[in-house]
Each structure stands twice: as structure tokens, then as C-alpha cells.
Write a protein that holds these residues in place. Structure first.
Motif, mmCIF file in Angstrom:
data_model
loop_
_atom_site.group_PDB
_atom_site.id
_atom_site.type_symbol
_atom_site.label_atom_id
_atom_site.label_comp_id
_atom_site.label_asym_id
_atom_site.label_seq_id
_atom_site.Cartn_x
_atom_site.Cartn_y
_atom_site.Cartn_z
ATOM 1 N N ALA A 1 14.051 4.699 2.766
ATOM 2 C CA ALA A 1 15.307 4.945 2.177
ATOM 3 C C ALA A 1 15.839 4.849 0.762
ATOM 4 N N VAL A 2 16.477 5.637 0.189
ATOM 5 C CA VAL A 2 16.484 5.775 -1.128
ATOM 6 C C VAL A 2 17.826 5.522 -1.615
ATOM 7 N N GLY A 3 17.949 4.715 -2.659
ATOM 8 C CA GLY A 3 19.314 4.290 -3.525
ATOM 9 C C GLY A 3 19.181 4.509 -5.015
ATOM 10 N N ALA B 1 0.850 -1.083 0.068
ATOM 11 C CA ALA B 1 0.118 -0.149 0.066
ATOM 12 C C ALA B 1 0.897 1.254 -0.111
ATOM 13 N N GLU B 2 1.876 1.250 0.853
ATOM 14 C CA GLU B 2 2.768 2.277 0.874
ATOM 15 C C GLU B 2 3.492 2.595 -0.442
ATOM 16 N N ALA B 3 3.737 1.388 -1.323
ATOM 17 C CA ALA B 3 4.441 1.573 -2.446
ATOM 18 C C ALA B 3 3.701 2.052 -3.663
ATOM 19 N N ALA B 4 2.441 1.784 -3.383
ATOM 20 C CA ALA B 4 1.263 2.472 -4.413
ATOM 21 C C ALA B 4 1.245 3.769 -4.119
ATOM 22 N N HIS B 5 1.133 4.207 -2.938
ATOM 23 C CA HIS B 5 1.319 5.875 -2.595
ATOM 24 C C HIS B 5 2.685 6.544 -3.208
ATOM 25 N N ALA B 6 3.577 5.851 -3.043
ATOM 26 C CA ALA B 6 5.029 6.433 -3.607
ATOM 27 C C ALA B 6 5.072 6.601 -4.945
ATOM 28 N N MET B 7 4.485 5.289 -5.710
ATOM 29 C CA MET B 7 4.630 5.479 -6.941
ATOM 30 C C MET B 7 3.528 6.578 -7.588
ATOM 31 N N ALA B 8 2.722 6.601 -7.007
ATOM 32 C CA ALA B 8 1.726 7.928 -7.519
ATOM 33 C C ALA B 8 2.094 9.292 -7.275
ATOM 34 N N ALA B 9 2.754 9.459 -6.065
ATOM 35 C CA ALA B 9 3.676 10.781 -5.976
ATOM 36 C C ALA B 9 4.655 10.926 -6.929
ATOM 37 N N ALA B 10 5.328 9.858 -7.376
ATOM 38 C CA ALA B 10 6.340 9.769 -8.473
ATOM 39 C C ALA B 10 5.904 10.332 -9.794
ATOM 40 N N MET B 11 4.639 9.438 -10.042
ATOM 41 C CA MET B 11 4.189 9.989 -11.488
ATOM 42 C C MET B 11 3.655 11.318 -11.502
ATOM 43 N N ALA C 1 14.896 13.069 -3.866
ATOM 44 C CA ALA C 1 14.564 14.101 -2.616
ATOM 45 C C ALA C 1 13.067 13.874 -2.312
ATOM 46 N N ALA C 2 12.081 13.578 -3.482
ATOM 47 C CA ALA C 2 10.802 13.447 -3.263
ATOM 48 C C ALA C 2 10.518 12.347 -2.429
ATOM 49 N N MET C 3 11.391 11.082 -3.024
ATOM 50 C CA MET C 3 10.822 9.854 -2.425
ATOM 51 C C MET C 3 11.311 9.836 -0.909
ATOM 52 N N ALA C 4 12.229 10.633 -0.474
ATOM 53 C CA ALA C 4 12.860 10.372 0.871
ATOM 54 C C ALA C 4 12.033 10.164 1.883
ATOM 55 N N ALA D 1 16.840 12.584 -11.506
ATOM 56 C CA ALA D 1 17.240 11.611 -10.300
ATOM 57 C C ALA D 1 17.297 12.349 -9.032
ATOM 58 N N GLU D 2 18.156 13.310 -8.887
ATOM 59 C CA GLU D 2 18.346 14.069 -7.709
ATOM 60 C C GLU D 2 16.797 14.644 -7.269
#
Length: 400
Positions: free
Chosen positions: A265-267, A197-207, A258-261, A253-254
Motif C-alpha cells: 500500500a502506497v501513501g 527483506a521486502e523493504a530492502a528489495h523495494a528500496m533497491a527498486a526505487a533507487m 506507481a512503481a512501488m504499488a 512522486a506519481e
């Protein structure tokens, strides 16, 4: 199958089809047969392969358009494009690892099955790149897009109809399609430790960001270790692909990192590792396990994918991972495909499509592989099928 025909010319294919239509004898249509076992079992004693219709007919890199005979190996197409820094933007999947087949994928088969990979949700499906087709209909007549128009189907888009028809409407002999330049740089942002569920929210934010994400997938812990040679960080991995010019990718990428932090944890993965990872996601590598355990390919709204998996985990033994920002769910069932259960939950979550990609012969015989069509659509499909293949000799039973 008692006979398998390998015509080397379009005219020869037309004669074979005309002869079988007159005799009312069904034909199983295929290219390299690398998707054998996909879909409902075809009820035909004879087969017709496009593999003998091979070769690139025309390719002008400056125009970014290529024409090839339907039986041309995908590898030959990819090599010609790569030599000119170009690619098929829709990233067609290689089904052989998942299906356990050893045929040679053909470009006609790619379009007949509308095969599309991780870039689908931003670049479109295979059919969106297809510009023209030549095919033989069920009367043994040669038809070309933009030329001869079939009687009583004026106004139908032949390209869109043939793409994804799985050989039930016509025998493809030639395809013309658009290609695009290969990105100069590719990088993947990895967000670790998110649940579905958290990943779905993160991907939506990225898009929602202006960074042009061209791939968005979530790999739960159960599958993550089987990707990228173990190069992914510990924990679940939510992966976001960026492509383009090196300077542009670096800046984006930067911004994306930053938006995903706040999510976790971001790699970052370099180009070589990224290219490997996205090929493995495309080819559903974790489930290329040499078994016949049922595999579902489910298309739903991106926000519904994780809800579907959560509901099914309560009632059935499943494993799953997500592509297309969560809108494409690959599910492996432990035993029974649970078709009624899967489709009931999909309907409850707003609708979608579930396709049974792999299963034992016994299971395939008892389970509709494709999503049942609503009655009005089924009636229209039957009318189109009658016009293209009046004797119903092409791949009978394939689509249901």
C-alpha cells in the motif's frame, strides 16, 4: 578532568598545545561536548575546547561556500544559511537526544566526527563538502590546507585526514565547506506493511528509477510509531524522500508511487510532515530514550543490513531500523553490546563497520567502540598519527 581550557584565538590554542606537548601531558579535544560518551574513553587529565573559537569568517551565498571558526555553533551556521535559502547537504545529526548530553554542537565537531545524515548516500558525507581546514598539530604548529605543508607528509590530503579523525590528529580551528540551496519542495512516499527483506528489495527498486530519491529508510513496527507524531500509516513503513522544485517533485512522486504499488500500500506525506520525519530519522529519535542501552551504528552493503539484523535477532535481544537504503543500520541492544557477535556476522556478510555509539561507562571500558583496523591499515594510521601528533597527546585512547 582537572583543567578545561577555552582558548579564544588560534595562537592561544597553539601555545597551550605546545606547552602540553613539551610536558607530555595529554589533552581531550572537543567542541561543545555534545558527543560526550561517544567512542572509547579518552585518557587525559586536561581538556581543550574549541567553543571559544566562534564566528562566521566569510560567507558568500552566491559562491555557496562558507568559512567558520571551529567552535561556531551549528545552530548559528544553519540560521545564516537558512536566511539565504541554503543548507548543509550532508544533514549533520544532532547527537544530544541519543547521547543524553546538553552541550552545543559545533561545526568543527561535525567535521571532526564526519557526521552525516539521511542524504549521505546520494550527497556524500560531511568530508565530501569540506574544502579547507586550519588546525594546530601536536607540536603546537598552526597548519592550513593549501598553505604550510607539514614536514614528511607532502601529498597527504589534510582535509580528508582531519575529517573523521575525532580529534586524534589535530585541533581544528577553522573550516571551509560547500553548501547547497534548500529544496523548494519535499515529499515522502510511504510503502506500508513490508518486512525487512521486502523493504530492502523495494528500496533497491526505487533507487534504480530515474526519480532522484534523496532518502530511503525502513521503519519496522517496533519503531514506526515513534516517528512523525504518529502520522505514518499502520504497519511497517518504508519511506522514500523526493526533493526539488514543486512541479518536478509532483511528477516524480506519481512515477515512484506507481512503481512501488506492487510492493504494498502506497501513501504520501506532505512537506511539513516529511521534514519532521527525516529530522527524526537523522537524529535516531526512537532510541533517544534516556537510557544507556548499547546503540550500534552499522554500515554494510544495503542488501546485507536486513540479513545482519535477522541473524542477530536469533541470538541477541535487539531492536533496529534502517537508513541509506538499508546500508546504515541503527541497532539497540537490550543489555550486552555483543560486540564479538555483531562483528562476526558483519564479516560473514561481506564486511562493513560497526561503531558503538552509546553504552554505560563500564561497557565502553571493555568494548572497542570502533571497528578494528586490518594490520596494514593500523600500521599506516600509526605512522600518520606520529607525524601529526608525535607525543600522542591528542585524545589518547579515543580510537582504540
Amino acid at each position: 578532568m582537572t583543567d578545561v581550557f577555552h582558548p579564544t584565538t588560534e595562537a592561544e590554542a597553539a601555545d597551550l598545545i605546545r606547552t602540553h606537548a613539551e610536558a607530555g601531558r595529554a589533552l581531550a579535544l572537543f567542541g561543545g561536548n555534545s558527543r560526550s560518551g561517544f567512542g572509547n574513553a579518552v585518557r587525559a587529565e586536561a581538556g581543550l575546547s574549541a567553543a571559544g573559537l566562534s564566528g562566521i569568517v566569510a560567507y558568500n551565498p552566491a559562491e555557496m561556500v562558507i568559512t567558520a571558526r571551529a567552535g561556531t555553533p551549528v545552530a548559528e551556521i544553519e540560521a545564516a544559511l537558512a536566511a539565504n535559502g541554503q543548507m548543509m547537504s550532508f544533514e549533520p545529526m544532532d547527537h544530544r537526544p541519543l547521547m543524553g548530553t546538553d552541550g552545543e554542537p559545533t561545526i568543527g565537531g561535525v567535521f571532526a566526527a564526519n557526521v552525516s545524515g539521511p542524504r549521505r548516500f546520494v550527497a556524500g558525507a560531511a568530508r565530501d563538502s569540506l574544502l579547507g581546514v586550519r588546525f594546530v598539530n601536536g607540536r603546537g604548529e598552526i597548519v592550513r590546507n593549501g598553505g604550510r605543508v607539514m614536514k614528511n607528509v607532502t601529498g597527504l590530503d589534510l582535509v580528508k585526514l582531519l575529517a573523521g579523525s575525532h580529534g586524534t590528529l589535530g585541533f581544528l580551528t577553522e573550516v571551509t565547506f560547500r553548501v547547497l540551496p534548500v529544496p523548494k519542495a519535499t515529499e515522502t512516499i510511504v510503502v506500508s506493511g513490508l518486512n525487512d527483506a521486502e523493504a530492502a528489495h523495494a528500496m533497491a527498486a526505487a533507487m534504480a528509477l530515474s526519480v532522484e530519491v534523496s532518502g530511503a529508510a525502513h521503519l519496522p513496527e517496533s519503531v514506526k510509531g515513534r516517528f512523525a507524531g504518529g502520522a505514518l500509516p499502520d504497519g511497517e513503513a518504508t519511506v522514500l524522500r523526493l526533493e526539488g522544485l514543486p512541479s518536478s517533485v509532483a511528477v516524480r512522486a506519481e512515477k515512484l508511487g506507481a512503481a512501488m504499488a506492487p510492493f504494498g500500500a502506497v501513501g504520501r506525506l506532505d512537506m511539513a510532515t516529511s521534514l519532521s520525519l527525516w529530522r527524526e530519522i537523522r537524529d535516531v529519535l526512537p532510541y533517544a530514550d534516556g537510557t544507556k542501552r548499547p546503540i550500534w551504528r552499522v554500515s554494510v552493503a544495503p542488501s546485507a543490513g536486513h540479513q545482519l539484523v535477522a541473524a542477530l535477532r536469533l541470538e541477541a535481544g535487539i531492536d533496529a531500523f534502517y537508513d541509506w537504503q538499508g546500508g546504515l543500520v541503527w541497532m539497540r541492544m537490550e543489555a550486552d553490546p555483543e560486540a564479538a557477535l555483531v562483528r562476526r556476522y558483519i564479516k560473514a556478510l561481506g564486511g562493513g563497520h560497526a561503531t558503538l555509539m552509546r553504552a554505560s561507562e563500564k561497557t565502553r571500558a571493555a568494548t572497542p567502540a570502533f571497528e578494528p583496523q586490518p594490520a596494514p591499515v593500523a600500521v599506516l594510521s600509526a605512522r600518520v598519527k606520529e607525524k601529526f601528533d608525535p607525543q600522542a597527546i591528542f585524545n589518547p585512547g579515543k580510537m582504540g
